[in-house]
Scaffold this active site. Structure first.
Site, PDB file in Angstrom:
ATOM      1  N   ARG A   1      27.044  22.968 -39.976  1.00  0.00           N
ATOM      2  CA  ARG A   1      26.031  23.065 -41.040  1.00  0.00           C
ATOM      3  C   ARG A   1      25.876  21.719 -41.719  1.00  0.00           C
ATOM      4  O   ARG A   1      24.787  21.284 -42.066  1.00  0.00           O
ATOM      5  CB  ARG A   1      26.387  24.165 -42.046  1.00  0.00           C
ATOM      6  CG  ARG A   1      25.429  24.199 -43.220  1.00  0.00           C
ATOM      7  CD  ARG A   1      25.480  25.461 -44.084  1.00  0.00           C
ATOM      8  NE  ARG A   1      26.772  26.128 -44.139  1.00  0.00           N
ATOM      9  CZ  ARG A   1      27.839  25.694 -44.823  1.00  0.00           C
ATOM     10  NH1 ARG A   1      27.771  24.584 -45.525  1.00  0.00           N
ATOM     11  NH2 ARG A   1      28.976  26.369 -44.797  1.00  0.00           N
TER      12      ARG A   1
ATOM     13  N   TYR B   1      -1.810  25.074 -45.673  1.00  0.00           N
ATOM     14  CA  TYR B   1      -1.339  26.134 -44.788  1.00  0.00           C
ATOM     15  C   TYR B   1      -1.001  27.367 -45.646  1.00  0.00           C
ATOM     16  O   TYR B   1      -0.331  27.246 -46.674  1.00  0.00           O
ATOM     17  CB  TYR B   1      -0.101  25.611 -44.062  1.00  0.00           C
ATOM     18  CG  TYR B   1       0.609  26.631 -43.214  1.00  0.00           C
ATOM     19  CD1 TYR B   1       0.018  27.126 -42.057  1.00  0.00           C
ATOM     20  CD2 TYR B   1       1.864  27.092 -43.569  1.00  0.00           C
ATOM     21  CE1 TYR B   1       0.666  28.061 -41.283  1.00  0.00           C
ATOM     22  CE2 TYR B   1       2.522  28.026 -42.795  1.00  0.00           C
ATOM     23  CZ  TYR B   1       1.918  28.507 -41.655  1.00  0.00           C
ATOM     24  OH  TYR B   1       2.575  29.426 -40.895  1.00  0.00           O
TER      25      TYR B   1
ATOM     26  N   LYS C   1       5.059  22.339 -34.314  1.00  0.00           N
ATOM     27  CA  LYS C   1       3.691  22.060 -33.869  1.00  0.00           C
ATOM     28  C   LYS C   1       3.645  20.807 -32.988  1.00  0.00           C
ATOM     29  O   LYS C   1       4.268  20.800 -31.938  1.00  0.00           O
ATOM     30  CB  LYS C   1       2.793  21.962 -35.098  1.00  0.00           C
ATOM     31  CG  LYS C   1       3.027  23.069 -36.146  1.00  0.00           C
ATOM     32  CD  LYS C   1       2.646  24.454 -35.664  1.00  0.00           C
ATOM     33  CE  LYS C   1       3.073  25.556 -36.623  1.00  0.00           C
ATOM     34  NZ  LYS C   1       2.646  25.417 -37.999  1.00  0.00           N
TER      35      LYS C   1
ATOM     36  N   ASP D   1       2.158  16.853 -46.179  1.00  0.00           N
ATOM     37  CA  ASP D   1       2.459  17.639 -44.987  1.00  0.00           C
ATOM     38  C   ASP D   1       1.725  16.958 -43.829  1.00  0.00           C
ATOM     39  O   ASP D   1       0.496  17.000 -43.759  1.00  0.00           O
ATOM     40  CB  ASP D   1       1.984  19.085 -45.203  1.00  0.00           C
ATOM     41  CG  ASP D   1       2.317  19.993 -44.014  1.00  0.00           C
ATOM     42  OD1 ASP D   1       2.428  19.479 -42.878  1.00  0.00           O
ATOM     43  OD2 ASP D   1       2.431  21.215 -44.227  1.00  0.00           O
TER      44      ASP D   1
END
Ligand code: PLP
Length: 379
Positions: free
Chosen positions: A48, A101, A198, A173
Site C-alpha cells: 500500500r 465528467y 482512458k 483533468d
C-alpha cells in the site's frame, strides 16, 4: 530534456538488473522481506505504501506531465477523491466547470458537500463568469479541457492566473487530451488528474487514475493520503499502464487524425444540428486549443436532428463504433451521454443535450470509421 516519446519509453523503465529483461517485471507482491526490523530493501515495506510497478508508472507519468511527483490510484475518481482529501476542509468552496465528467460532479456533490464543502459550477470558457463565481472561500478551480462531452475549451494559462491571484489551487483533468497533446502544469495549473483508464491506458483493459504535480508541499499531502487511505493502483494495472504509455504518442496522433477526418465529414451533414470538435476552425475554442494543445484529440460529439429518439437510433446503428461507456481505447466507441456517462447529472444544470451522441474515435482505418458513422446517419 529528451523528447516525449523517448521519455515515455525510458523514464521509470529500467531493465531488470538480475536477468537483463528489457521490460521490468510486474511485482505481484503485497509485502517485502526485511533484512532486520526496519531494514527495508530500496525503501519497500508493504505494497500500500509502495510497490515497484506502481513507482515505475509514477515516475513515467511525472516525467510526461512535466511534474516532479505522480501518484497512481485505483481509478480516476479515487485519484480525484484523494486529491480533494489533501486540499479541502469544511467551509471551503470548489468551483467547477459546468460540463465536467458526470462522475466528478457526483463525487463532490454527493460525497463532499454533505461533509461541509461548498460546490458551484459555471462556464469556464467565460473567464468573467469564473471571476464572478469565485468566493473568498474558493480553494479549488477544477477544469476539464477539452470538456466532456461538449468539447469546450478553457484557456488554461488565463484560468491559472485568475486562480492564483485568489490563492486557489487550479486542478486540470487532462484525461481527454493526455499528456502527449497538452501539459497543463506548463501552462500554470497546479495539479493534473487523470483517469488512466482512458487514453493513458489506451486499450480498454485496465482501471486507474493519477495525480501529478510539481508542488512539493501538495505532493507530500497527496502521498500521505495515498498511503493512509490506500486507494492505490494495483501492480498489474500499473504495469499495463507503463506498457501503454510507451505508445501514447503514436496512438494520440492516429486518434487525432481519425477524429479530424470524421468531424470534417460530418460538418454540414443534413441529419445533424451541430458537430463539436476543437480541430474544426469553426469551433469556438479552436484558436485556444491550437495554442495550448499539440493536436485536437480523439473525441467528437454531435447533435442529431430529431431529438433524443433520432440520437438513440444512431447509437444503435453504428457497427464499428460499439455502444459502450468509456473512451480512449484503440477501438472506437459510441455513447449516448445523457443516459450513460452523464446520467448522474440529469435534471441538474450540468445536464447534457438529449440529442447528443459522443464518439471515442479509435485507431482503426479512418475511411472505415467515416463510412460507419455515415451509414448510421442514413438509417
Ligand atoms: C472516466 C473519467 C473520469 C473518472 O475516471 P474512472 O477511471 O472511471 O474513475 C474522470 N474524468 C474524466 C474526464 C473521465 O473521462
Amino acid at each position: 530534456m529528451s523528447g516525449f516519446s523517448t521519455r515515455a519509453i525510458h523514464d521509470g523503465q529500467p531493465f531488470d538488473p538480475r536477468t537483463g529483461a528489457v521490460v521490468p517485471p510486474v511485482f505481484l507482491t503485497s509485502t517485502f522481506v526485511q533484512t532486520e526490523v526496519g531494514g527495508f530493501r530500496d525503501g519497500y515495506e508493504y505494497a500500500r505504501g509502495g510497490n515497484p510497478s506502481r513507482d515505475q508508472l509514477q515516475e513515467q507519468l511525472a516525467s510526461l506531465e512535466g511534474g516532479t511527483h505522480a501518484y497512481a490510484f485505483g481509478s480516476g475518481l479515487a485519484a480525484e477523491d484523494s486529491l480533494l482529501r489533501a486540499i479541502l476542509r469544511p467551509g471551503d468552496h470548489i468551483l467547477m466547470s459546468n460540463d465536467v465528467y458526470g462522475g466528478t460532479h457526483r463525487l463532490v456533490d454527493r460525497m463532499w458537500v454533505p461533509w461541509g464543502v461548498e460546490l458551484s459550477t459555471t462556464d469556464f470558457t467565460d473567464l468573467d463568469a469564473v471571476r464572478a463565481a469565485m468566493r473568498p472561500t474558493t480553494k479549488v478551480l477544477w477544469v476539464e479541457t477539452p470538456s466532456n462531452p461538449l468539447m469546450k475549451i478553457t484557456d488554461l494559462a488565463a484560468l491559472a492566473e485568475l486562480g492564483h491571484a485568489a490563492g486557489a489551487v487550479v486542478v486540470a483533468d487532462n484525461t481527454f487530451a493526455s499528456p502527449f497533446l497538452q501539459q497543463p502544469l506548463s501552462l500554470g495549473a497546479d495539479v493534473v488528474v487523470h483517469s488512466t483508464t482512458k487514453y493513458v491506458g489506451g486499450h480498454s483493459d485496465l482501471l486507474g487514475g493519477a495525480v501529478v504535480t510539481a508542488d512539493e508541499e501538495l505532493a507530500e499531502r497527496v502521498h500521505f493520503v495515498q498511503f493512509a487511505v490506500g486507494a492505490v493502483n494495483s501492480p498489474f494495472d500499473a504495469w499495463l499502464t507503463t506498457r501503454s504509455l510507451k505508445t501514447l504518442a503514436v496512438r494520440m496522433e492516429r486518434h487525432s487524425s481519425n477524429a479530424q477526418a470524421i468531424a470534417e465529414a460530418l460538418v454540414g451533414h443534413p441529419a445533424l444540428e451541430a458537430v463539436h470538435y476543437p480541430g474544426l476552425p469553426t469551433h469556438p475554442g479552436h484558436e485556444i486549443a491550437a495554442r495550448q494543445m499539440s493536436g485536437f484529440g480523439g473525441m467528437v460529439s454531435f447533435q442529431v436532428r430529431g431529438g433524443a429518439e433520432a440520437a438513440l437510433q444512431v447509437v444503435q446503428r453504428t457497427e464499428l463504433f460499439q455502444l459502450a461507456e468509456s473512451l480512449g481505447g484503440v477501438e472506437s466507441l459510441v455513447c449516448y451521454p445523457s443516459e450513460m456517462t452523464h446520467a448522474s447529472v440529469k435534471g441538474t444544470e450540468l445536464a447534457v443535450p438529449t440529442n447528443l451522441v459522443r464518439l471515442s474515435v479509435g485507431i482503426e482505418d479512418a475511411a472505415d470509421l467515416v463510412a460507419d458513422v455515415e451509414a448510421a446517419l442514413r438509417g
